[in-house]
Motif scaffolding. Structure first.
Motif, mmCIF file in Angstrom:
data_model
loop_
_atom_site.group_PDB
_atom_site.id
_atom_site.type_symbol
_atom_site.label_atom_id
_atom_site.label_comp_id
_atom_site.label_asym_id
_atom_site.label_seq_id
_atom_site.Cartn_x
_atom_site.Cartn_y
_atom_site.Cartn_z
ATOM 1 N N ALA A 28 0.725 -1.195 -0.156
ATOM 2 C CA ALA A 28 0.037 -0.019 0.002
ATOM 3 C C ALA A 28 0.739 1.423 -0.063
ATOM 4 C CB ALA A 28 -0.895 0.325 1.348
ATOM 5 N N PRO A 29 0.409 2.245 -0.695
ATOM 6 C CA PRO A 29 1.418 3.555 -0.756
ATOM 7 C C PRO A 29 1.299 4.108 0.513
ATOM 8 C CG PRO A 29 -0.712 3.822 -1.939
ATOM 9 C CD PRO A 29 -0.512 2.272 -1.557
ATOM 10 N N VAL A 30 2.519 4.622 0.963
ATOM 11 C CA VAL A 30 2.391 5.567 2.117
ATOM 12 C C VAL A 30 1.604 6.654 2.031
ATOM 13 C CG1 VAL A 30 4.073 7.025 3.554
ATOM 14 C CG2 VAL A 30 4.947 4.693 2.756
ATOM 15 N N GLY A 31 0.935 6.866 2.921
ATOM 16 C CA GLY A 31 0.102 8.097 3.119
ATOM 17 C C GLY A 31 -1.479 7.699 3.119
ATOM 18 N N SER A 32 -1.861 6.581 2.211
ATOM 19 C CA SER A 32 -3.143 6.012 2.537
ATOM 20 C C SER A 32 -3.170 5.056 3.604
ATOM 21 C CB SER A 32 -3.366 5.390 1.188
ATOM 22 O OG SER A 32 -2.614 4.308 0.870
ATOM 23 N N VAL A 33 -2.194 4.239 3.610
ATOM 24 C CA VAL A 33 -2.022 3.295 5.097
ATOM 25 C C VAL A 33 -0.547 3.366 5.350
ATOM 26 C CG1 VAL A 33 -2.102 0.856 5.596
ATOM 27 C CG2 VAL A 33 -3.763 1.577 3.824
ATOM 28 N N HIS A 34 -0.478 3.795 6.494
ATOM 29 C CA HIS A 34 0.984 3.875 7.200
ATOM 30 C C HIS A 34 1.481 2.528 7.290
ATOM 31 C CE1 HIS A 34 4.309 5.842 9.184
ATOM 32 N NE2 HIS A 34 4.078 5.016 10.245
ATOM 33 N N THR A 35 2.699 2.378 6.628
ATOM 34 C CA THR A 35 3.426 1.105 6.324
ATOM 35 C C THR A 35 4.924 1.220 6.796
ATOM 36 O OG1 THR A 35 3.780 1.701 4.031
ATOM 37 C CG2 THR A 35 1.703 0.222 4.609
ATOM 38 N N PRO A 36 4.979 1.242 7.831
ATOM 39 C CA PRO A 36 6.623 1.575 8.488
ATOM 40 C C PRO A 36 7.162 0.370 8.184
ATOM 41 C CG PRO A 36 5.181 1.012 10.336
ATOM 42 C CD PRO A 36 4.175 1.375 9.162
ATOM 43 N N ALA A 37 8.590 0.382 7.978
ATOM 44 C CA ALA A 37 9.518 -0.673 7.499
ATOM 45 C C ALA A 37 9.906 -1.226 9.079
ATOM 46 C CB ALA A 37 10.577 -0.263 6.970
ATOM 47 N N VAL A 38 10.611 -2.272 8.758
ATOM 48 C CA VAL A 38 11.169 -2.854 10.257
ATOM 49 C C VAL A 38 12.017 -1.964 10.806
ATOM 50 C CG1 VAL A 38 12.628 -4.720 11.102
ATOM 51 C CG2 VAL A 38 11.015 -5.279 9.341
ATOM 52 N N ASN A 39 11.818 -1.689 12.176
ATOM 53 C CA ASN A 39 12.845 -0.650 12.789
ATOM 54 C C ASN A 39 13.755 -1.330 13.537
ATOM 55 O OD1 ASN A 39 13.260 1.427 14.188
ATOM 56 N ND2 ASN A 39 11.530 2.018 15.390
ATOM 57 N N ARG A 40 14.915 -1.127 12.733
ATOM 58 C CA ARG A 40 16.353 -1.584 13.264
ATOM 59 C C ARG A 40 16.801 -0.890 14.537
ATOM 60 N NH1 ARG A 40 19.631 -2.278 7.906
ATOM 61 N NH2 ARG A 40 17.828 -1.713 6.644
ATOM 62 N N THR A 41 16.136 0.589 14.540
ATOM 63 C CA THR A 41 16.842 1.244 15.857
ATOM 64 C C THR A 41 16.153 1.246 16.861
ATOM 65 O OG1 THR A 41 15.380 3.177 14.757
ATOM 66 C CG2 THR A 41 17.659 2.898 14.135
ATOM 67 N N ASN A 42 14.916 0.444 16.831
ATOM 68 C CA ASN A 42 14.069 0.147 18.112
ATOM 69 C C ASN A 42 13.729 1.435 18.651
ATOM 70 O OD1 ASN A 42 14.459 -2.817 18.076
ATOM 71 N ND2 ASN A 42 16.413 -2.418 19.046
ATOM 72 N N VAL A 43 13.177 2.291 17.823
ATOM 73 C CA VAL A 43 12.676 3.636 18.364
ATOM 74 C C VAL A 43 11.145 3.249 18.536
ATOM 75 C CG1 VAL A 43 11.943 5.923 17.897
ATOM 76 C CG2 VAL A 43 14.234 5.069 16.987
ATOM 77 N N LYS A 44 10.854 3.649 19.998
ATOM 78 C CA LYS A 44 9.379 3.390 20.604
ATOM 79 C C LYS A 44 8.661 4.586 20.767
ATOM 80 C CE LYS A 44 10.495 -0.881 22.750
ATOM 81 N NZ LYS A 44 10.590 -1.954 24.045
ATOM 82 N N ILE A 45 7.443 4.801 20.331
ATOM 83 C CA ILE A 45 6.797 6.242 20.476
ATOM 84 C C ILE A 45 6.176 6.026 21.670
ATOM 85 C CG2 ILE A 45 5.234 7.841 19.383
ATOM 86 C CD1 ILE A 45 7.644 7.093 17.765
ATOM 87 N N PRO A 46 6.334 6.952 22.727
ATOM 88 C CA PRO A 46 5.836 6.674 23.975
ATOM 89 C C PRO A 46 4.398 7.066 24.087
ATOM 90 C CG PRO A 46 7.020 8.869 23.990
ATOM 91 C CD PRO A 46 7.341 8.231 22.630
ATOM 92 N N VAL A 47 3.733 6.518 24.801
ATOM 93 C CA VAL A 47 2.030 6.801 25.022
ATOM 94 C C VAL A 47 1.797 7.222 26.361
ATOM 95 C CG1 VAL A 47 -0.028 5.779 24.783
ATOM 96 C CG2 VAL A 47 1.778 5.177 23.087
ATOM 97 N N ALA A 48 1.315 8.255 26.832
ATOM 98 C CA ALA A 48 0.919 8.689 28.088
ATOM 99 C C ALA A 48 -0.158 7.935 28.863
ATOM 100 C CB ALA A 48 0.558 10.036 28.202
#
Length: 567
Positions: free
Chosen positions: A177-197
């Motif tokens: 799916a094209p980026v923008g219509s459905v968010h399709t992140p690649a494998v995150n090799r940097t292990n960045v985590k988005i915090p959630v309050a």
């Protein structure tokens, strides 16, 4: 199917929704430029006069559109010329992907012609960077780079690709799916985590806000980046809390709003700086407690508890200790708080803040042939709230922040964290390329403008209808102001009594030039430039001793501000 590395790069850019890139070609990146030539109907390439201009243009494109900006450069001096632009984007959390190409892999580490370790150089000024040594990893790296650049706290990412990798072939499989219509992140090799309050933390923060008698907002660029201006306004109005903004947060809250107290910090208003030290709860939203805001940390918000809201956990308690924090998506957090806090009526706290708002420097009303306030208010009267304003760095930047009544997000592009002179011309090009139907006005000091005036060639060639206003006072104004106030008027190396003639220079590049020494001349010139909808430059002559006030001397508490030179 098998594609070359160069074609994989172009296909990855297309699937990320990239329509415009900025750059400058060279030997190691020729394979990618050859593919750009073949795909010019899909991706527009804007050739700048210098790689630094390209980096600033990608930055301005990103800030004004909210999309990831893309810049291309060759090896050696090509990629090192990007460094200032990358650092500028890093300090201000701008999503950018820089694609550079290096010497072939077998020549790496051998001091080859135009070889430089650009990943090593940019390690501290990128969110992440890569050197791709296997063409089979290239597509995954490019996709991941875009995901990292735009996710969480945005920032620049650099991909360095040796020339032989751009020529080698690998299997290519497009995203489902094209980026923008459905968010399709690649494998995150940097292990960045988005915090959630957590809901509990949000409920506790809401209770803290509800019991506050003197709440006050300190708002930074994170609110603009997260598109949370609407939620911020709803929360501020519900609790009737005054709102101050940083330089990067100028467009997060409408300047004309009754609750807005203006900029906070070294050149902040009396209302903002005094309220920060008189409030009982300072709500910091998407702001990093920069030294240019807090000055003496031991005397900042000294009567207040601090609630900090930010997506980046590294910012929590970094520069100021907090009593409570919410780490996560600002837009979502503010929306939750709006529904949980108790409404607070207007009271004596608001009356006190409104009284402080009446204390303005005398220079705001100073009569000169052409005053910065007149210029900026005249521009706003003619272009309205939708125009995009860019600046360089210095006195003119502060005048824009003080006098221009910004009302909408992403309409003010300036270098805040790094303070990059030479930033604004490139940023204006990028903003205009990303917003072709909007008016872009670039306000420049004569000192800053000299640094990248070569980009007039780019503006002219692509017929970008940017209106450049040079606040020409014949000096490095902000440095001269410090010399006048703190160095006994020893004006060392700040007087710019030298060429060029900016109007003649504009003419040499095929751009309409105007001179303005009076209010009438400026109005006439700006109206003509606006009507013609073509590139234009207005050389505005201003008093060499025009100064920026209020001003907090370095190291002083922010409520000990000077309103004029005699304070």
């Amino acid at each position: 199917m098998k594609y070359t590395g160069a074609k994989i790069v172009i296909e990855c850019l297309a699937e990320q929704g990239v329509k415009t890139v900025f750059g400058y070609p060279g030997g190691t990146i020729l394979n990618i430029y050859d593919e750009l030539y073949k795909n010019s109907d899909r991706i527009e390439h804007i050739l700048t006069a210098h790689e630094q201009g390209a980096a600033h243009a990608a930055d301005g494109y990103a800030r004004s559109t909210g999309k990831v900006g893309v810049v291309l450069a060759t090896s050696g001096p090509g990629c090192t010329n990007l460094v200032t632009g990358i650092a500028t984007a890093f300090m201000d959390s701008v999503p950018m992907v820089a694609i550079t190409c290096n010497v072939p892999t077998h020549l790496l580490g051998k001091d080859s012609f135009q070889e430089v370790d650009i990943t090593g150089i940019t390690m501290s000024i990128t969110k992440h960077n890569y050197i791709v040594r296997d063409v089979n990893e290239l597509a995954g790296v490019v996709r991941e780079a875009f995901d990292i650049a735009r996710s969480g706290r945005p920032g620049p990412v650099l991909i360095d690709i040796p020339k032989d990798i751009t020529a080698a072939s690998a299997e290519w499989t497009p995203l489902a799916a094209p980026v923008g219509s459905v968010h399709t992140p690649a494998v995150n090799r940097t292990n960045v985590k988005i915090p959630v309050a957590s809901p509990r933390a949000i409920a506790d923060a809401a209770a803290l806000i509800s019991k506050s008698a003197r709440p006050f907002f300190y708002v930074g660029g994170g609110v603009v980046i997260s598109d949370a201006s609407g939620e911020l306004r709803a929360l501020a109005e519900k609790i009737n809390a005054p709102v101050s903004v940083t330089l990067m947060g100028k467009t997060a809250f409408p300047a004309p709003h009754a609750l807005c107290t203006g900029m906070i910090g070294m050149h902040g208003t009396k209302a903002s700086n005094t309220a920060a030290n008189q409030c009982d709860l300072l709500i910091a939203v998407g702001a990093r407690f920069s030294d240019r805001v807090i000055s003496d940390p031991k005397k900042f918000a000294r009567s207040a508890s601090i609630l900090q809201i930010d997506i980046d956990p590294a910012e929590i308690n970094k520069n100021m200790p907090t009593q409570a924090c919410l780490n996560g998506n600002i837009k979502e957090i503010l929306a939750s708080l709006v529904s949980l806090v108790s409404a607070r009526p207007r009271d004596g706290w608001n009356d006190s803040v409104d009284e402080w708002k009446t204390h303005i420097p005398a220079m705001y009303s100073r009569k000169t042939s052409l005053h910065p306030r007149f210029v900026l208010e005249s521009v706003h009267e003619r272009v309205g709230d939708d125009a995009i304003i860019t600046t360089e760095v210095g006195q003119h930047q502060m005048w824009v922040a003080q006098f221009y009544p910004f009302s909408k997000p992403r309409t003010f592009l300036t270098s805040g964290g790094l303070g990059t002179m030479g930033y604004g011309t490139g940023a204006a090009m990028g903003a205009q390329a990303g917003n072709p139907d909007r008016t872009v006005v670039h306000i420049a000091g004569d000192g800053s403008f000299r640094m990248n005036l070569n980009e007039l060639a780019t503006i002219s060639h692509y017929n970008l209808p940017v209106i450049i206003i040079v606040a020409n006072n014949g000096t490095l104004g902000m440095v001269r102001q410090w010399q006048k106030m703190f160095y006994d008027k020893r004006y060392s190396a700040t007087t710019l009594d030298r060429p060029p003639d900016f109007v003649k220079l504009a003419d040499a590049f095929g751009i309409r030039g105007f001179r303005a020494k009076t209010e009438a001349e400026f109005v006439s010139a700006f109206d003509q430039a606006l009507a013609e909808r073509k590139p234009a430059l207005i050389d505005c002559y201003m008093d060499i001793d025009e100064m920026v006030f209020p001003m907090v001397p370095a190291g002083k508490p922010i409520d000990e501000l000077l309103l004029d030179a005699q304070s």
